[in-house]
Scaffold this motif. Structure first.
Motif, PDB file in Angstrom:
ATOM      1  N   SER A  19     -41.443  37.915 -43.979  1.00 27.32           N
ATOM      2  CA  SER A  19     -41.623  39.268 -44.497  1.00 27.32           C
ATOM      3  C   SER A  19     -41.176  40.289 -43.451  1.00 27.32           C
ATOM      4  O   SER A  19     -41.556  40.188 -42.268  1.00 27.32           O
ATOM      5  CB  SER A  19     -43.084  39.530 -44.852  1.00 27.32           C
ATOM      6  N   ARG A  45     -35.193  33.344 -35.216  1.00 23.92           N
ATOM      7  CA  ARG A  45     -35.979  33.399 -36.458  1.00 23.92           C
ATOM      8  C   ARG A  45     -36.293  31.993 -36.963  1.00 23.92           C
ATOM      9  O   ARG A  45     -37.380  31.736 -37.479  1.00 23.92           O
ATOM     10  CB  ARG A  45     -35.237  34.192 -37.530  1.00 23.92           C
ATOM     11  N   LEU A  87     -34.584  34.628 -42.759  1.00 23.66           N
ATOM     12  CA  LEU A  87     -34.579  36.067 -42.948  1.00 23.66           C
ATOM     13  C   LEU A  87     -35.236  36.457 -44.266  1.00 23.66           C
ATOM     14  O   LEU A  87     -35.909  37.484 -44.366  1.00 23.66           O
ATOM     15  CB  LEU A  87     -33.149  36.605 -42.903  1.00 23.66           C
ATOM     16  N   THR A  88     -35.064  35.635 -45.300  1.00 19.55           N
ATOM     17  CA  THR A  88     -35.715  35.919 -46.577  1.00 19.55           C
ATOM     18  C   THR A  88     -37.108  35.304 -46.654  1.00 19.55           C
ATOM     19  O   THR A  88     -37.959  35.788 -47.402  1.00 19.55           O
ATOM     20  CB  THR A  88     -34.864  35.399 -47.752  1.00 19.55           C
ATOM     21  N   ALA A  89     -37.362  34.242 -45.904  1.00 19.87           N
ATOM     22  CA  ALA A  89     -38.682  33.600 -45.933  1.00 19.87           C
ATOM     23  C   ALA A  89     -39.713  34.403 -45.149  1.00 19.87           C
ATOM     24  O   ALA A  89     -40.910  34.355 -45.461  1.00 19.87           O
ATOM     25  CB  ALA A  89     -38.592  32.178 -45.386  1.00 19.87           C
ATOM     26  N   HIS A 115     -36.552  41.255 -37.879  1.00 20.25           N
ATOM     27  CA  HIS A 115     -35.202  41.781 -37.660  1.00 20.25           C
ATOM     28  C   HIS A 115     -34.868  41.943 -36.180  1.00 20.25           C
ATOM     29  O   HIS A 115     -33.704  42.141 -35.821  1.00 20.25           O
ATOM     30  CB  HIS A 115     -35.046  43.135 -38.381  1.00 20.25           C
ATOM     31  N   ASP A 157     -33.601  29.761 -45.286  1.00 20.08           N
ATOM     32  CA  ASP A 157     -33.169  31.065 -44.804  1.00 20.08           C
ATOM     33  C   ASP A 157     -34.366  31.824 -44.237  1.00 20.08           C
ATOM     34  O   ASP A 157     -35.138  32.412 -44.986  1.00 20.08           O
ATOM     35  CB  ASP A 157     -32.532  31.863 -45.951  1.00 20.08           C
TER      36      ASP A 157
END
Length: 357
Positions: A123, A179, A119-121, A172, A117
């Protein structure tokens, strides 16, 4: 794979007069987590090999131990509640007992990982350029300016438009597919010899998925990296892998070349994965055949074959061996199953292949 997988590498070595040795060897790996409920045997005796320039696909349901095993290769598990045994050898160097300082020098440099993922990996507080360039500064001693230039170069390599401008954007501001490309750029910035891709196309639409997989294959050809592709999707494996390892309940249940495993699978679990997967050539009115039941608890796995509670073919094996005796995975091409080779071929031909038609 060589001795524990396909024979392709050894045949190539014989043809050229040179012996090929695997770049990564995992031998009898066990990763057990201590919890309040007991010991979770997340990986319980796993062995495989990967050669430079080849892609090993590790496939299985969620919870089968795929990610846990590959994270152990990079030393990403905490030591306080984790027991790791077996041998992990990377380019001739033993990693299981290596100190953390040595593992830190290897991570992101010799071996790198694309996480599931992005988006979580990634920062949210730093630009993608800073995050991509960080391993380059750490491992190569580059200046901020040199790391930024390298990050722009890598963004261009992975197909990000206007890389000189996007290098200063935040995660984002990128789409899911973009991403994932950023994660690939970060993993490849130091030209690693081993790349582990953990479900790199999860939650991406099929067009972006194909672009990401094509990108990984192109970059492998350029850098000559060994790749481990972790996925639950046999369609992905068919498109990118050279060799396949099928995992269930922390163990390998089948292995071989991608052609062998997908054209003539031997283990009932592999059959279940195939029959539960939609196909473009299948009648849309035809129902899929799911795997019944759920995976076993890794706190108390079955004493015999871990797939026995869900297997449709237990009655084909005499004397209740499936429930009481754990089958071993043979060397080379094979499956950890009590069905004989002849039974495996017959059942696949007469029962499974018609379901796939």
């Amino acid at each position: 794979m060589t001795a524990t997988g396909s024979t392709t590498g050894s045949e190539t070595g014989s043809a050229t007069g040179l012996e090929t040795s695997p770049f990564l060897t995992v031998d009898d790996l066990r990763v057990h987590f201590t919890t309040e409920d007991g010991v979770v045997k997340a990986v319980d005796g796993l062995s495989f090999e990967v050669e430079r320039g080849r892609t090993l696909g590790i496939v299985g349901e969620s919870g089968s131990g795929k990610s846990v095993a590959t994270q152990a290769v990079l030393g990403l598990h905490g030591q306080s509640t984790t027991a790791i045994s077996g041998r992990i050898t990377l380019d001739g160097e033993e990693l299981t007992t290596a100190p953390e300082r040595r593992l830190e020098r290897l991570r992101g440099n010799t071996a790198a990982m694309i996480f599931q993922d992005p988006l979580t990996a990634l920062s949210p507080y730093y630009t993608v350029g800073r995050q991509i360039g960080e391993p380059y500064r750490k491992h190569r001693g580059a200046s901020r300016r040199a790391a930024r230039a390298r990050a722009i170069e890598m963004l261009g390599k992975v197909g990000i438009p206007n890389p000189a401008r996007r290098v200063d954007d935040y995660p984002h501001q990128f789409s899911g597919g973009m991403r994932q490309r950023v994660m690939i750029a970060m993993a490849l910035i130091c030209d690693p010899d081993l790349l582990i891709a953990d479900e790199p196309t999860t939650a991406l639409d099929v067009t972006v998925q194909a672009q990401i997989l094509d990108l990984l294959m192109e970059l492998q050809q350029e850098f000559g990296s060994a790749i481990i592709m972790i996925t639950h999707d046999l369609g992905v494996i068919a498109g990118v892998a050279d060799d396949v390892l099928v995992m269930y309940a922390g163990r390998a249940v089948e292995r071989g070349t991608v052609r062998e495993v997908l054209s003539a699978p031997r283990h009932p679990y592999t059959w279940g994965l195939l029959t539960s997967m939609p196909r473009l050539t299948t009648d849309v009115e035809k129902e899929l055949v799911p795997i019944a039941g759920t995976p076993p608890s890794l706190l108390s796995p079955p004493p015999g074959c871990p797939f026995e509670p869900r297997c449709r073919f237990v009655a084909e094996v005499a004397d209740g061996r499936c429930a009481g005796e754990r089958p071993a995975l043979p060397e080379g091409r094979g499956a950890a199953c009590h069905l004989t080779d002849e039974q495996q071929r017959t059942l696949y031909r007469e029962r499974i292949r018609p379901e796939l038609a």
